[in-house]
Write an enzyme that holds these catalytic residues in place. Structure first.
Site, PDB file in Angstrom:
ATOM      1  N   GLY A  37       0.774  -1.039   0.489  1.00 19.33           N
ATOM      2  CA  GLY A  37      -0.038  -0.159  -0.006  1.00 19.33           C
ATOM      3  C   GLY A  37       1.016   1.700  -0.822  1.00 19.33           C
ATOM      4  CB  CYS A  38       0.462   4.590  -1.324  1.00 22.07           C
ATOM      5  SG  CYS A  38      -1.287   4.784  -0.358  1.00 22.07           S
ATOM      6  CE1 TYR A  39      -2.166   8.424   4.176  1.00 22.51           C
ATOM      7  CE2 TYR A  39      -3.119   6.358   3.237  1.00 22.51           C
ATOM      8  CZ  TYR A  39      -3.092   7.711   3.846  1.00 22.51           C
ATOM      9  OH  TYR A  39      -3.440   8.502   3.793  1.00 22.51           O
TER      10      TYR A  39
ATOM     11  CB  THR B 299       5.479   2.397   0.251  1.00 25.05           C
ATOM     12  OG1 THR B 299       4.596   0.886  -0.109  1.00 25.05           O
ATOM     13  CG2 THR B 299       6.615   2.821  -0.306  1.00 25.05           C
TER      14      THR B 299
END
Lengths: 333, 333, 333, 333
Positions: free
Chosen positions: D137-139, D141
């Site tokens: 997921g972006c968060y 990462t």
């Protein structure tokens, strides 16, 4: 004086590399297939490298900014002047004197004279092998690409043109004044340069050259609280007998081989977000009776400045016109 | 039918109270000195109160939203219809029939007919004691206030008018579509409604009435990634003999007693931020030869919708025209 | 020295009236029921009037800005100092000496000492009839209102508090530097003042006073590309035995009579848009095991500066705490 | 099953190509040196080509979008699934079954199991020749890159971690609801997913794996009115004996060969604008006593989605880890 074989790697420098157009030019030349970025002139960033300041990868990232005057030691084949008008006036003659090609992004040499006016699509033939190019202003680029083919084809009356253009704030360059602070600009919108914007002379000159007569133009720029992009809305009247088909034909013919002009089906399909990040100019038009309206959009820092400068460098050096400009990703997914 | 003593407290309702114009009207009427906010019609918010939904203080904050049809039980003296056109078409006749004053913010009744067109400064006399008011569109409000006095005074040619207007996104009301999502709208700018925006008919009608003849108008609205505010730039030609002094005189005469029109020294001194949050229309103009240009700015939700509706309510009820509208704080410090 | 009857009209001045907090205070005092705005001190705007500069209506609009030192001639009962710290240090003692009440918005007197710390809801009793008030910083206002009641009630451990707060750019005041330009701030987000923000001392002092012991706090402010509003997210641990009910009880008890604190059902229901334009602080919390989290939001220029200054003026003068602050319309419909 | 020679051109497809991550992946793969973009699956855009929809140049621009199920006819070597969780759950097994490599961008397979968790810098060795990758997921990462090296090196206590992260709105993907409209999101800021964001499980799993024990984490995401970018601020406590030098050493050692992690001199020098448009994660930290704080920033659509997917494709195919990702121009000049 040098003679270049096509596709030979040339050494290119940027003076004024820490301004917005200079930064954009740095990004573009750092990944150019035929140009080697060999000089970055900036007092502000002197001593730092392009990797640290702009996050540029690879060899170009290791290039260290130097005072502008140091360009002479860099054995350059071409220089982009991304400098204010007065600085360009000083530097351009000296650089040309040494047999180095100059593409000037300031208004200093746009009035005609020794420099070729670098509206790439219009003056491609003059630009071939040009030693000195006056890169157009950002507003003129968007407006001229929409109007020149129609005046040239005598489809549009030259006495009834009203242009309204909106621009992102990077068009004004770096500013350290309160008026340009985030708190003052955000959520506000204003027109400026009413009846007298500094781009009017070049607009009148190039439109007049296309029309074969003087052009009567009202041009109103407006500052928007966004970073990048210009949308120009040009309104005029067709000459008797002209119609939408003739207009479309004129555009198609003018831009048949133009890799960076894209025609939209309608003015409402021309959006800033489609071009920001790219070297494209997108144009859409509509006709109602003898009324004509076109919207044209560019990224003020790319096609309106550094991108067109690279396009002109490509043309002047005999490279593919789109070298280093084709696969620019737009900023909107 | 009721007869009102001036300054008697009247009961006012809003139908469509959960739309942006309805919300703005709620804020304005909640603090109005002569109107008691007595009905908030909204299916969406039925059962909730204005304090919870809009943070409104005092008695008005306790008012509970109800289904629109419940207006009949609220013993209202006046109703603001902040509803879509089709809903206004249904509600207005029924409400009028009961002897209740109607101010309709939709385009339903702007074509002429039984309703007075509520451009307050222009039709102040017709609005006195009006039972039925068609509140103008947001774009027309900004444009008409800049052009009507000059056409009326025969200073401006009616055949050469080109208007470009930019608007914040609240002008389009609440939208649940992807096209209006934050990610799609932000950083983009587009024109729309080219040659055919839905406000054109009322623009042509009122401008023609002022000019005494048909007006040839190109009107191009453009959507901006900001929330509120309209800036209209109107370009035209003065008639022979007219000049800047005459224009200034015409404005001064038209707006001598207008509390909500403010003249700026130049078009470039008219900014959206100066008017957002207020009921003001700010106008600045310039003349060069026979070329005329005016910039006019309003808050699309206040002077362009709910504020002008309250101004019209004030005029219709014989109250001070500026009651509840004078001390609106603008949104920029 | 003066003795005031309650509700007598007092003459109030603002020094530093052209800064963002000063402008906001001007708007608020111009419409205050008990205060007459009687002096606007600003070198920048000296000679202009509040109507021209801020669009302020009525009598206050006619008030002409004067050099700050001219306050002495204005026969003031109270002065709001919306000045930088060093200017406040100079002005406050001289003004107090003349028997004039001072509310200082700078950090100059927040360290304790002669001035009452003006967190209105917490120190309401000390503020009654106070001659000298140190108005809290914007971040501390949002954070303290969320944490003080829980530390006071011994529900929250004082050694495990981590606060992250985001703020709009007006919080930093007017800035004429490139770093604060629209082009540099927009689309960027950064933390600053890591482990050492200038609001830390007052945070530690007031939290410690509530807890009865030293508080260990990490506070990280972050600058957002929006104009106004603060959202503070405070994370901590409850003491053994404490639970969500006790927390709710503590808030309810602390803010039973507080007109400007509003409790939300959950942290995710606290948004900046709900408070911008108003004097409200909105607080929502959640508990999971012994973990506690609260979001609190204010308008940095209203509750975080000028609004709380007026609230403190109200308390000091014995007026209704909410005079002139109750019907502030929020900026979002 | 295929066996590839390194640097052989492979055929890669994208399913879910019209979502924001899918669009970004299209841009990236269209200019990848070793991958040939051979399939674009999207019902929404079926029948249109990538040039028309995204302005993509060259051969990839001619590729026509097809219904997702048509992937089977495209003779693909690898597929990027930029699809919702439920669609990924259906497609991934079928595609793997045919011997085609899958990189899934949804949360469907991040819980452990057959897919390698694609945090490139952490699991580079597992990713070599991986057939099935669950892209983070972006968060996670942004957060994991800041915390994993310190937990792994036993420098950070696992029981005291508080993370606050702000994200641009593209992180939520395309949304056709009113809540995600421009008018609702702009100028507002809110936290969400309090104590229960859907990225928590993968955060806990990977942090726990690094720490060798369970990690107690408070994670609070906050939605910003900007398009792109994540800034995560992680606060914790160092274990006794650990200090800033040890932290720096741990980062340097973890990211010695990482082309896309860049260390800043301080947390305040980590800005979203430095990374938006690129595949970089920029990390800066500070230590005060035993308090540790790090800011880390990524572009949620590049390093947080499509860019890391391409990075993982590179690793899985044995290509240069940075192929097609090195010269991405950031969006800020």
């Amino acid at each position: 004086m040098h003679i270049y074989a096509r596709n030979m790697q040339l050494r290119v420098g940027i003076i004024g590399a820490s301004g917005y157009a200079g930064m954009e030019a740095t990004h573009l030349l750092a990944r150019h297939p035929h140009a080697t970025l060999a000089f970055l002139g900036s007092d502000r960033w002197a001593g730092r490298c392009a990797r640290d300041v702009l996050g540029i990868d690879g060899e170009a990232g290791a290039l260290v900014y130097a005072p502008p005057a140091a360009w002479e030691e860099a054995e350059l084949d071409a220089v982009l002047l991304a400098t204010p008008e007065d600085v360009s006036l000083q530097f351009a003659p000296r650089i040309l004197e040494k047999g180095v090609r100059v593409i000037d992004l300031s208004p200093a040499f746009r009035k005609g004279g020794p420099a070729v006016y670098g509206l790439s699509e219009r003056y491609r033939h003059r630009l071939a092998d040009a030693r000195f190019v006056a890169n157009p202003g950002c507003y003129p680029t968007a407006i001229l690409l929409a109007l020149v083919p129609l005046l040239e084809a005598r489809l549009l009356r030259p006495d009834e043109i009203v242009v309204h253009a909106v621009s992102g704030a990077t068009g004004a360059g770096r500013r350290a004044s309160e008026d340009w602070s985030f708190c003052e600009l955000s959520d506000d919108v204003r027109a400026y340069g009413i009846f007298g914007h500094r781009h009017l002379p070049e607009l009148r000159r190039i439109l007049g050259e296309a029309a074969g007569e003087e052009v009567d133009l009202v041009f109103t720029p407006t500052l928007l609280p966004i970073r990048r992009g210009i949308l120009a809305t040009s309104v005029g009247r067709l000459v008797p007998g002209a119609d939408a088909d003739a207009v479309l034909q004129a555009y198609r013919s003018a831009y048949a081989d133009a890799p960076f002009v894209s025609l939209a089906a309608a003015p409402g399909e021309v959006g800033i977000a489609q071009v920001v990040g790219t070297n494209l100019c997108r144009i859409g038009f509509a006709v109602q009776g003898n009324r004509f309206l076109a919207c044209s959009a560019i990224d003020n820092l790319v096609k309106g400045a550094a991108g067109q400068a690279v396009q002109n460098l490509n043309l002047a050096c005999g490279w593919d016109e789109g070298a280093g400009l084709r696969d620019l990703r737009r900023f909107r997914p």
